[in-house]
Design an enzyme around this catalytic site. Structure first.
Site, PDB file in Angstrom:
ATOM      1  N   GLY A  72       6.825  -6.072  -1.329  1.00  0.00           N
ATOM      2  CA  GLY A  72       6.061  -6.317  -0.106  1.00  0.00           C
ATOM      3  C   GLY A  72       6.970  -6.954   0.925  1.00  0.00           C
ATOM      4  O   GLY A  72       8.190  -6.790   0.872  1.00  0.00           O
ATOM      5  N   GLY A  73       6.365  -7.678   1.858  1.00  0.00           N
ATOM      6  CA  GLY A  73       7.138  -8.264   2.952  1.00  0.00           C
ATOM      7  C   GLY A  73       7.710  -9.638   2.604  1.00  0.00           C
ATOM      8  O   GLY A  73       7.203 -10.320   1.710  1.00  0.00           O
TER       9      GLY A  73
ATOM     10  N   GLU B 157      11.148  -7.219  -4.263  1.00  0.00           N
ATOM     11  CA  GLU B 157      11.612  -6.023  -3.548  1.00  0.00           C
ATOM     12  C   GLU B 157      10.975  -6.069  -2.173  1.00  0.00           C
ATOM     13  O   GLU B 157       9.777  -5.794  -2.021  1.00  0.00           O
ATOM     14  CB  GLU B 157      11.141  -4.755  -4.284  1.00  0.00           C
ATOM     15  N   LEU B 158      11.772  -6.411  -1.161  1.00  0.00           N
ATOM     16  CA  LEU B 158      11.159  -6.697   0.144  1.00  0.00           C
ATOM     17  C   LEU B 158      11.546  -5.647   1.180  1.00  0.00           C
ATOM     18  O   LEU B 158      11.854  -4.519   0.835  1.00  0.00           O
ATOM     19  CB  LEU B 158      11.535  -8.112   0.557  1.00  0.00           C
TER      20      LEU B 158
ATOM     21  N   GLU C  53      15.084  -2.766  -9.536  1.00  0.00           N
ATOM     22  CA  GLU C  53      14.115  -1.914 -10.238  1.00  0.00           C
ATOM     23  C   GLU C  53      14.771  -0.568 -10.497  1.00  0.00           C
ATOM     24  O   GLU C  53      15.650  -0.141  -9.742  1.00  0.00           O
ATOM     25  CB  GLU C  53      12.835  -1.779  -9.414  1.00  0.00           C
TER      26      GLU C  53
ATOM     27  N   CYS D 212      10.499   1.244   2.882  1.00  0.00           N
ATOM     28  CA  CYS D 212      11.367   0.052   2.903  1.00  0.00           C
ATOM     29  C   CYS D 212      12.811   0.436   3.150  1.00  0.00           C
ATOM     30  O   CYS D 212      13.572  -0.349   3.698  1.00  0.00           O
ATOM     31  CB  CYS D 212      11.232  -0.707   1.601  1.00  0.00           C
TER      32      CYS D 212
ATOM     33  N   TRP E 230       0.809  -1.222   0.000  1.00  0.00           N
ATOM     34  CA  TRP E 230       0.000   0.000   0.000  1.00  0.00           C
ATOM     35  C   TRP E 230       0.837   1.265   0.000  1.00  0.00           C
ATOM     36  O   TRP E 230       0.384   2.317  -0.428  1.00  0.00           O
ATOM     37  CB  TRP E 230      -0.938   0.000   1.219  1.00  0.00           C
ATOM     38  N   ASN E 231       2.093   1.164   0.478  1.00  0.00           N
ATOM     39  CA  ASN E 231       2.850   2.417   0.604  1.00  0.00           C
ATOM     40  C   ASN E 231       3.453   2.801  -0.737  1.00  0.00           C
ATOM     41  O   ASN E 231       4.040   1.972  -1.416  1.00  0.00           O
ATOM     42  CB  ASN E 231       3.940   2.288   1.678  1.00  0.00           C
TER      43      ASN E 231
ATOM     44  N   GLU F 113      11.578  -5.399  11.158  1.00  0.00           N
ATOM     45  CA  GLU F 113      11.153  -4.170  10.487  1.00  0.00           C
ATOM     46  C   GLU F 113       9.873  -3.663  11.161  1.00  0.00           C
ATOM     47  O   GLU F 113       8.926  -4.419  11.331  1.00  0.00           O
ATOM     48  CB  GLU F 113      10.870  -4.482   9.008  1.00  0.00           C
TER      49      GLU F 113
HETATM   50  P1  NAD Z   1       2.558  -7.433   2.241  1.00  0.00           P
HETATM   51  O1  NAD Z   1       3.650  -8.353   1.874  1.00  0.00           O
HETATM   52  O2  NAD Z   1       1.656  -7.790   3.358  1.00  0.00           O
HETATM   53  O3  NAD Z   1       1.588  -7.177   0.975  1.00  0.00           O
HETATM   54  C1  NAD Z   1       2.099  -6.767  -0.263  1.00  0.00           C
HETATM   55  C2  NAD Z   1       1.156  -7.195  -1.374  1.00  0.00           C
HETATM   56  O4  NAD Z   1       1.131  -8.616  -1.451  1.00  0.00           O
HETATM   57  C3  NAD Z   1      -0.285  -6.751  -1.169  1.00  0.00           C
HETATM   58  O5  NAD Z   1      -0.806  -6.318  -2.405  1.00  0.00           O
HETATM   59  C4  NAD Z   1      -0.973  -8.037  -0.714  1.00  0.00           C
HETATM   60  O6  NAD Z   1      -2.339  -8.086  -1.024  1.00  0.00           O
HETATM   61  C5  NAD Z   1      -0.217  -9.064  -1.527  1.00  0.00           C
HETATM   62  N1  NAD Z   1      -0.324 -10.430  -1.014  1.00  0.00           N
HETATM   63  C6  NAD Z   1      -0.573 -10.839   0.253  1.00  0.00           C
HETATM   64  N2  NAD Z   1      -0.559 -12.192   0.315  1.00  0.00           N
HETATM   65  C7  NAD Z   1      -0.291 -12.646  -0.936  1.00  0.00           C
HETATM   66  C8  NAD Z   1      -0.144 -13.946  -1.517  1.00  0.00           C
HETATM   67  N3  NAD Z   1      -0.273 -15.054  -0.798  1.00  0.00           N
HETATM   68  N4  NAD Z   1       0.145 -14.036  -2.843  1.00  0.00           N
HETATM   69  C9  NAD Z   1       0.302 -12.915  -3.573  1.00  0.00           C
HETATM   70  N5  NAD Z   1       0.146 -11.666  -3.089  1.00  0.00           N
HETATM   71  C10 NAD Z   1      -0.143 -11.522  -1.780  1.00  0.00           C
HETATM   72  O7  NAD Z   1       3.256  -6.025   2.498  1.00  0.00           O
HETATM   73  P2  NAD Z   1       2.616  -4.691   3.101  1.00  0.00           P
HETATM   74  O8  NAD Z   1       2.424  -4.852   4.560  1.00  0.00           O
HETATM   75  O9  NAD Z   1       1.476  -4.253   2.273  1.00  0.00           O
HETATM   76  O10 NAD Z   1       3.829  -3.673   2.826  1.00  0.00           O
HETATM   77  C11 NAD Z   1       4.901  -3.518   3.658  1.00  0.00           C
HETATM   78  C12 NAD Z   1       6.106  -4.329   3.203  1.00  0.00           C
HETATM   79  O11 NAD Z   1       6.522  -3.954   1.892  1.00  0.00           O
HETATM   80  C13 NAD Z   1       7.301  -4.037   4.086  1.00  0.00           C
HETATM   81  O12 NAD Z   1       8.006  -5.207   4.384  1.00  0.00           O
HETATM   82  C14 NAD Z   1       8.146  -3.112   3.223  1.00  0.00           C
HETATM   83  O13 NAD Z   1       9.502  -3.051   3.566  1.00  0.00           O
HETATM   84  C15 NAD Z   1       7.921  -3.683   1.874  1.00  0.00           C
HETATM   85  N6  NAD Z   1       8.294  -2.713   0.847  1.00  0.00           N
HETATM   86  C16 NAD Z   1       9.412  -2.939   0.093  1.00  0.00           C
HETATM   87  C17 NAD Z   1       9.803  -1.995  -0.856  1.00  0.00           C
HETATM   88  C18 NAD Z   1      11.032  -2.207  -1.725  1.00  0.00           C
HETATM   89  O14 NAD Z   1      11.130  -1.569  -2.771  1.00  0.00           O
HETATM   90  N7  NAD Z   1      11.978  -3.036  -1.356  1.00  0.00           N
HETATM   91  C19 NAD Z   1       9.061  -0.843  -1.038  1.00  0.00           C
HETATM   92  C20 NAD Z   1       7.943  -0.645  -0.241  1.00  0.00           C
HETATM   93  C21 NAD Z   1       7.562  -1.602   0.690  1.00  0.00           C
END
Ligand code: NAD
Length: 487
Positions: free
Chosen positions: A225-226, A247-248, A456, A281, A149-150, A379
């Protein structure tokens, strides 16, 4: 209550279900959003798959693709205020940040627009007579892009831009938290003139994400995401053997030596951890400060943290807004509590302000005597800085690399040779020296370890959305001899 639709095959629809999205500044629902069921996911992937092979896209010149991306960039720039307003409303990210960031998102599309017809193949000096051998760079196919979401508009631009420049088609799954900016983006995309199905936007949580990433017609999954979600995605992609870029998260060290320009380092640390309410992140969430300046540095940092203006995200005067979700605040409170029990000392913050919404005060915890405190390894995704002091350069390197993540890092020193040694020694995808949290479409971005793999931004990202095809052409007019003539 506003409402937003999904975008599949060039058409807007309500999806098989709807859900309400929450305003983090008040904690109340404010918009109804389409939620993709499996049939919506399938429709979106089918549309992207069909569009990938349709002549309107498959035979379009790279220059023409670039022109469409440039038109999209212009439309984004025109719509930046509306997009910023929505991201602020839906995620709580403050308006002064969303306004600046979304205006810059247009530059990412411009960069990849210009790059589209510079993705070149190669000619090989092959070791065989009468043979011309060359490489074509061809798009990988259907890309499933999944974003948190961020900063969704930014995090999707670094996927959509290079993927479309390379000739791929895309199904983007917006986050279930704060999806409206991406659904509004779909309306802008629709005006740019791409063939239908080239880009699709759906929403939904883990179920939609799982259906998308395991779909047989998905060729590549670009995920931000995470790490826990990334593990699911890698397992799901075993079904279709899609390639992945991940990208985590991060737990990035922000290292300050005693010879640093203290004022600059303090200011960079304040924005490095409290900007975006710490939901970044690359947040510099581990301050490693040389013991000789620790007290002076922390005193300045504490004063700045306590002076931060907490307020409504849509107010230009606000410096720290709410967290996006209540869950994040609960996680922060729990981690702080456990860290203090492990011996860490609260320097400032750690409080829930007396106001509606998911607010949390800028927090500093000194873990110098508690190296096992969970706040040093987990984190937060919130405005919480964990501090550790070090004696010398060797200890700074050891502490910096004492993490399973490896996304970003910052080094503050006036000593040029030390800066170079630190650049080499730190295991992270980004090292910022005497600066922090600067990004550009021209510079790659990505991590090591639990921070993921793939990059990226930059030229390489566009190449990563291509596959090399080797072409062999025999130039001799002589007949091919019978292979079994020796028999
Ligand atoms: P999250 O991993 O919970 O969710 C990210 C996305 O994955 C969402 O769209 C979610 O709906 C989807 N998702 C959830 N379960 C899934 C599954 N089983 N299969 C496929 N998709 C699924 O992350 P969050 O809480 O929304 O965001 C925060 C995380 O993102 C933090 O760890 C942050 O560091 C990371 N992040 C990384 C970067 C980067 O560029 N490295 C940038 C921004 C955020």
């Amino acid at each position: 209550m506003q409402s937003f639709q999904q975008y599949i095959n060039g058409a807007f629809s309500d999806g098989s279900a709807q859900f309400q999205t929450i305003d983090p500044a008040t904690g109340t629902p404010w918009a109804t959003v389409a939620e993709a069921g499996v049939e919506d996911v399938n429709a979106a992937v089918d549309a992207a798959h069909t569009a990938f092979f349709a002549p309107e896209w498959a035979l379009m010149t790279a220059t023409a693709r670039g022109k469409l991306l440039m038109r999209l960039a212009d439309l984004i720039a025109e719509s930046a205020p509306r997009l910023a307003e929505l991201e602020t409303r839906d995620t709580g990210k403050i308006i002064r940040e969303t306004s600046a960031q979304i205006a810059y998102v247009a530059e990412y599309y411009r960069y990849y627009a210009g790059l589209a017809d510079k993705i070149e193949g190669a000619h090989l000096p092959i070791d065989k007579p009468d043979m011309e051998v060359w490489l074509r760079r061809e798009p990988v196919g259907v890309v499933a892009a999944i974003v948190p979401w961020n900063s969704q508009l930014f995090l999707s631009a670094v996927k959509i831009g290079p993927a479309l420049a390379a000739g791929c088609t895309v199904v983007l799954k917006a986050s279930e938290e704060g999806p409206t900016p991406m659904l509004e983006f779909a309306k802008i995309f629709d005006q740019a003139g791409f063939p239908k199905g080239v880009f699709n936007v759906i929403t939904g949580g883990p179920a939609a994400g799982a259906a998308l990433t395991s779909h047989q017609n998905v060729d590549h999954v670009a995920f931000t995401g995470g790490p826990d979600t990334a593990r699911h995605i890698v397992r799901n992609s075993a079904d279709n053997l899609a390639s992945t870029s991940l990208e985590l998260g991060g737990k990035s060290p922000f290292i300050v030596f005693e010879d640093a320009d203290m004022e600059s380092a303090v200011n960079a640390q304040v924005s490095g951890i409290f900007a975006a309410t710490g939901q970044s992140c690359v947040a510099g969430s581990r301050l490693l400060v040389q013991a000789s300046i620790k007290d002076a540095f922390l005193a300045k940092l504490k004063a700045k943290a306590e002076a931060v203006v907490i307020g409504a995200p849509d107010d230009m005067a606000t410096e720290v807004g709410p967290l996006c979700t209540l869950r994040q605040r609960e996680t922060a409170l729990d981690l702080i509590d456990r860290s203090i029990k492990a011996g860490a000392k609260l320097v400032t913050g750690g409080e829930v302000p007396a106001r509606d919404g998911f607010y949390f005060t800028p927090t500093i915890i000194d873990c110098s005597d508690a190296h096992d405190a969970p706040s040093l390894s987990n984190e937060f995704f919130g405005p919480v800085l964990s501090v550790v002091s070090f004696e010398d350069e060797a200890e700074a390197v050891e502490l910096a690399n004492d993490t399973k993540f490896g996304l970003a890092s910052g080094v503050f020193t006036q000593n040029l040779t030390r800066a170079h040694r630190m650049i080499r020694a730190i295991r992270a995808g980004i090292v910022w020296v005497n600066t922090y949290r600067v990004v550009s479409p021209i510079a790659p971005f990505g991590g090591h370890g639990l921070s993921g793999h793939g990059r990226e931004g930059g030229l390489q990202a566009a190449l990563d959305y291509t596959k090399v095809k080797s072409v062999w052409l025999r130039t001799s007019d002589d007949p091919i001899p019978d292979p079994f003539v020796m028999r």
